[in-house]
Design a protein around this motif. Sequence first.
Motif, PDB file in Angstrom:
ATOM      1  N   GLU A   1      18.083  44.719  61.350  1.00 26.91           N
ATOM      2  CA  GLU A   1      18.893  44.311  60.199  1.00 26.91           C
ATOM      3  C   GLU A   1      18.444  42.967  59.622  1.00 26.91           C
TER       4      GLU A   1
ATOM      5  N   ASP B   1      15.643  43.930  57.039  1.00 25.78           N
ATOM      6  CA  ASP B   1      16.052  45.016  56.136  1.00 25.78           C
ATOM      7  C   ASP B   1      17.580  45.069  56.085  1.00 25.78           C
ATOM      8  N   GLY B   2      18.140  44.515  55.029  1.00 24.22           N
ATOM      9  CA  GLY B   2      19.594  44.407  54.905  1.00 24.22           C
ATOM     10  C   GLY B   2      20.313  45.740  55.056  1.00 24.22           C
ATOM     11  N   LYS B   3      19.580  46.827  54.822  1.00 23.10           N
ATOM     12  CA  LYS B   3      20.229  48.143  54.894  1.00 23.10           C
ATOM     13  C   LYS B   3      20.064  48.797  56.267  1.00 23.10           C
ATOM     14  N   ALA B   4      19.223  48.209  57.113  1.00 27.38           N
ATOM     15  CA  ALA B   4      19.007  48.801  58.438  1.00 27.38           C
ATOM     16  C   ALA B   4      20.275  48.664  59.259  1.00 27.38           C
ATOM     17  N   LYS B   5      20.472  49.623  60.146  1.00 27.52           N
ATOM     18  CA  LYS B   5      21.653  49.582  60.996  1.00 27.52           C
ATOM     19  C   LYS B   5      21.424  48.613  62.138  1.00 27.52           C
TER      20      LYS B   5
END
Lengths: 332, 332, 332, 332
Positions: C288, C291-295
Amino acid sequence: MRALPRDVTISIGVMWTMWNKLLIKTIPSKFVHEIRKFSVSKMAKSRFEYVKSFEQSDTLLKNCWIVVRVDGKGFHKFCDVHGFDKPNDRRGLNLMSLAAVNVMLEFNEIVVGYGQSDEYSFVFKRDSTVYERRRDKLVSYVASLFTAAYIFNWQYIFKDSLPLKYPPAFDARAVLYPTDENLRDYLSWRQADVHINNLYNTTFWNLVASGLTNAEAETRLRKTLSSDKNEILFSEFNINYNNEPAMYRKGTVLLRKKVTVADNKSLSLIVPIFDDMIGDKFWQTHPELLDGKAKSNDPFDIGADIEHVLVQYQIEKHNKRKEGMKRKHETS
Amino acid sequence: MRALPRDVTISIGVMWTMWNKLLIKTIPSKFVHEIRKFSVSKMAKSRFEYVKSFEQSDTLLKNCWIVVRVDGKGFHKFCDVHGFDKPNDRRGLNLMSLAAVNVMLEFNEIVVGYGQSDEYSFVFKRDSTVYERRRDKLVSYVASLFTAAYIFNWQYIFKDSLPLKYPPAFDARAVLYPTDENLRDYLSWRQADVHINNLYNTTFWNLVASGLTNAEAETRLRKTLSSDKNEILFSEFNINYNNEPAMYRKGTVLLRKKVTVADNKSLSLIVPIFDDMIGDKFWQTHPELLDGKAKSNDPFDIGADIEHVLVQYQIEKHNKRKEGMKRKHETS
Amino acid sequence: MRALPRDVTISIGVMWTMWNKLLIKTIPSKFVHEIRKFSVSKMAKSRFEYVKSFEQSDTLLKNCWIVVRVDGKGFHKFCDVHGFDKPNDRRGLNLMSLAAVNVMLEFNEIVVGYGQSDEYSFVFKRDSTVYERRRDKLVSYVASLFTAAYIFNWQYIFKDSLPLKYPPAFDARAVLYPTDENLRDYLSWRQADVHINNLYNTTFWNLVASGLTNAEAETRLRKTLSSDKNEILFSEFNINYNNEPAMYRKGTVLLRKKVTVADNKSLSLIVPIFDDMIGDKFWQTHPELLDGKAKSNDPFDIGADIEHVLVQYQIEKHNKRKEGMKRKHETS
Amino acid sequence: MRALPRDVTISIGVMWTMWNKLLIKTIPSKFVHEIRKFSVSKMAKSRFEYVKSFEQSDTLLKNCWIVVRVDGKGFHKFCDVHGFDKPNDRRGLNLMSLAAVNVMLEFNEIVVGYGQSDEYSFVFKRDSTVYERRRDKLVSYVASLFTAAYIFNWQYIFKDSLPLKYPPAFDARAVLYPTDENLRDYLSWRQADVHINNLYNTTFWNLVASGLTNAEAETRLRKTLSSDKNEILFSEFNINYNNEPAMYRKGTVLLRKKVTVADNKSLSLIVPIFDDMIGDKFWQTHPELLDGKAKSNDPFDIGADIEHVLVQYQIEKHNKRKEGMKRKHETS
């Protein structure tokens, strides 16, 4: 080549009409334009337009003198290829000044131009708001204008005797000076530079002309002082350096002056001056340069320089414009 | 016009000799130059030289794509005065591209040029160190080069049919893009812009050609959508907009490619391409643009564009240079 | 201390009423605020207010990682005066981290904090719009917040055992990184720095503790490699450097994680981690961050670090706030 | 916490010895340092160190006045939580000034401090070279110092009567003024601001104290002019605004002065002054502010302000330092 897309005005039609008819006067005028721009841009806005926001403003600090200096790129080679006289090519220097005059005709806010060798400095007055003082815009446009005028007027100066073999280019930089003293020191710096270089070059090329190779001339001049070079010029070539043309020794200063031309008519012209700027006298003679409210000593006595190619160029331009307007008037 | 003043090297003679002879190798090489520069400047230093320190560096952030875009100043008038065809003047656009080719010949670090209307964008690769990434230098020199090439090559494009009445000028700006996506979006933004403008202008000028006044044509187009304009063109003027020349609809992309010319010889050329850059296909076809290490699909199949004036210009230039070298060789 | 002057709203009363009642919805909302601000400022405008326009914006380029690093000023002396343990003072380092936690509680847009020695780096995410990315505001406020939290929490860490003799100060700088790789290399750089320094310092202070003077220890270590220092530590002091506390060898990484605390309740906490950031593993474990969208791999297994002073500080704070709200609720 | 890694000096040992012993004097001194730094950094250089080059210098233009202004963040709430008197809290304002005195003790190059409400401006002299005029460093360090001194001296001002519930924070900005007139106008602007705000607030809070709600007081004051407010204060509250404490009406000016204290001894102190800076008189009384070479009218007649907490703070500090030195001397 381009016209503004007009379909963008659709969606704000109703709003716009109301504003125009009823309320326009109640909105601070600067916002009328802003709002319009925004509405237009909003319509045209694709998902890509965000990239515009990556532009970073670089605004030059207010109330400082702005000096924009253009410098020739690779002028050593350019002069060689075109066979310019050494150490100074009168026509080459005049073409530089003619380009500078054209820059000053475009920007009223330039109060002084100063050129030497392959460089020209333009002094924008402290309160200039030209291009909102944006550095990018200013340096690029001045460099472009200068380049354009240099190339376009090549033939005006060299006639058909010397074709332009390839076009020259220039870069430019902007520097800020907070005080009048700093500005004067900047111009003094550039004028001191021309003195040192020109004395050296004059001696060097005379030595070369007398038969020395470049390397020999260089060796001969190594470790010499100014006085030594003056002595070489005088004793070996019978040249009194102080009698060399002022344009070569001092560079060219361009000032805006009212000049009396034929028939007692007065014209606003950009006149070339070859004076010393390091001492106080120059600044006392032209008080309007540092103090926008000071009275200029108009009309300026241009003397024999009325015949100078820079002056003649402007008078011709003036006359053509006048004739053009006259003809237009007669036609209509 | 200028030679470096050599008398400055006197006073550091002894020191210099020692260095050169004994120790030069122990000093990190970058300092040898620095120290020399410093010593030279120290000598030349007058009491005015401090003004140089007022220059402020404006270095463009590393590892970002640098886009320099030149824009015509007052091109509406320039096109009118020179009677350019409306809405698009093929030769005028080609001259813009020819100027751009010259800029790209000067700067190896430009990977893409993109032009439309009176503007041209140049994309410098991420790791470009051109002019130490100094903003002033970069924008002013690109603007100057572009201007110079535009004026100098006017006759190459227009022959004697159209004299240049006055020289055009351009400004330039630099914008940074941190990611490949941002860069692609920038180019998409400019290409979307040409689409909107050109569709409008094509319809507008056909309406005018058919007898409407400018104001009437404008009124007619107000509030129309893209589909409406396509319909007007088709039903009233029998024009399928998609069949209009790609150069008008898409602008001109300039890429560096190896091209096979006569006799199976391969030349590195800057080739004009009129493709869509918004979709992925363009970037898959030219992977070397975003990834310096990707293999280009060389040799590039230029097809009929081998006859394009931009390509012919470069081949001629190449041949002249080759002949020049041959002649030189024969002489010596 | 201040309330906004309200008399400025007088003169635009009529205009304002009309807008509010009739037209407010037709004006793009961003302008409502702008116009109001302008009208207000116009009223308040004295002949002096022009000076505000001398402020120059320094906006950090969009879509780049922003790293703000605070550095202690004169911390060598500060550590001496307060008798901090050498080479590492556990409580001193924890106080730095506690100050950093407070900065991260203020700025949600910080994704990573990293501290070592007397410095702390804060990584703002690419699309952060904090303070409109104004450099001045950002660096000064972060430096101020960090300083404030350091001083205010001194007693929380040192209890009454060590009074603060004088307040420390910090400066800050902002640096932009266009790519994820650049950002990782920045953090690797700082972590490599702590390794080199800490190995040296650990050996140095053990030598001093064993009886050498500072000068003797320095001489002993001159020209030694890492392996030499490891050997000295092992053979002379029976210390296996790799068993030294990770916080000293790796510095402190602060990440936002959901943590399961008592009663299976989950809290969002800023947790200290002492892992290697140079290899890939760290970045795979915490996807995360880049990548702001990664879990995120929530809930984060904090293990024994639940007892860490930084974690306990936040849990206490959380509980106090909850109690405060409860009490408030009961009162009303 | 950190010591410089010394093993970096290994590899340049031989070179260094030669330099030190033989040639050090022949290298311009500024390069000795540069070369050393370079050699050191080269050694320490990991493959990550390149990231340092992403730092961008932001150097403040030379020969301009630098104003650094700190502003409280969220001070409205901070004042409420700590129950500060309204509209002015004498102790709160004095603490601001005490923090400012500490900033001025750190930076000799600050010639004037000026505070009002939750802001303080610091004027660095034109030729200041503090931190090489780097904007980042300057604004962050001033903000940090101010914050540190505010928190650390809280108890000095409030004693045990008012505990600090949470630490305040400040941001800072730097603005450049090229001329003395611009600088004076800046200070006049801030002083005009305090007048407008304080008159409003004084009237507002008197109305509230007399029983109006905040909203009613606001309504009452809407559209009133300065004269109206003066009239309300006088007729309803028997307050002559001009008799309000000068510190509230004028803000606090901090100047460096030689002051005669007990026993005819003279001390250099930073003294608080509550005078008008808009007129010429202030600048004639303190000519040393604008002209570094002008003679100050020392010793400054401080009058009753010798008892002011800011002055007493400095005298105490001075005495402590003297005693410390005395004790040291006696011990040795």
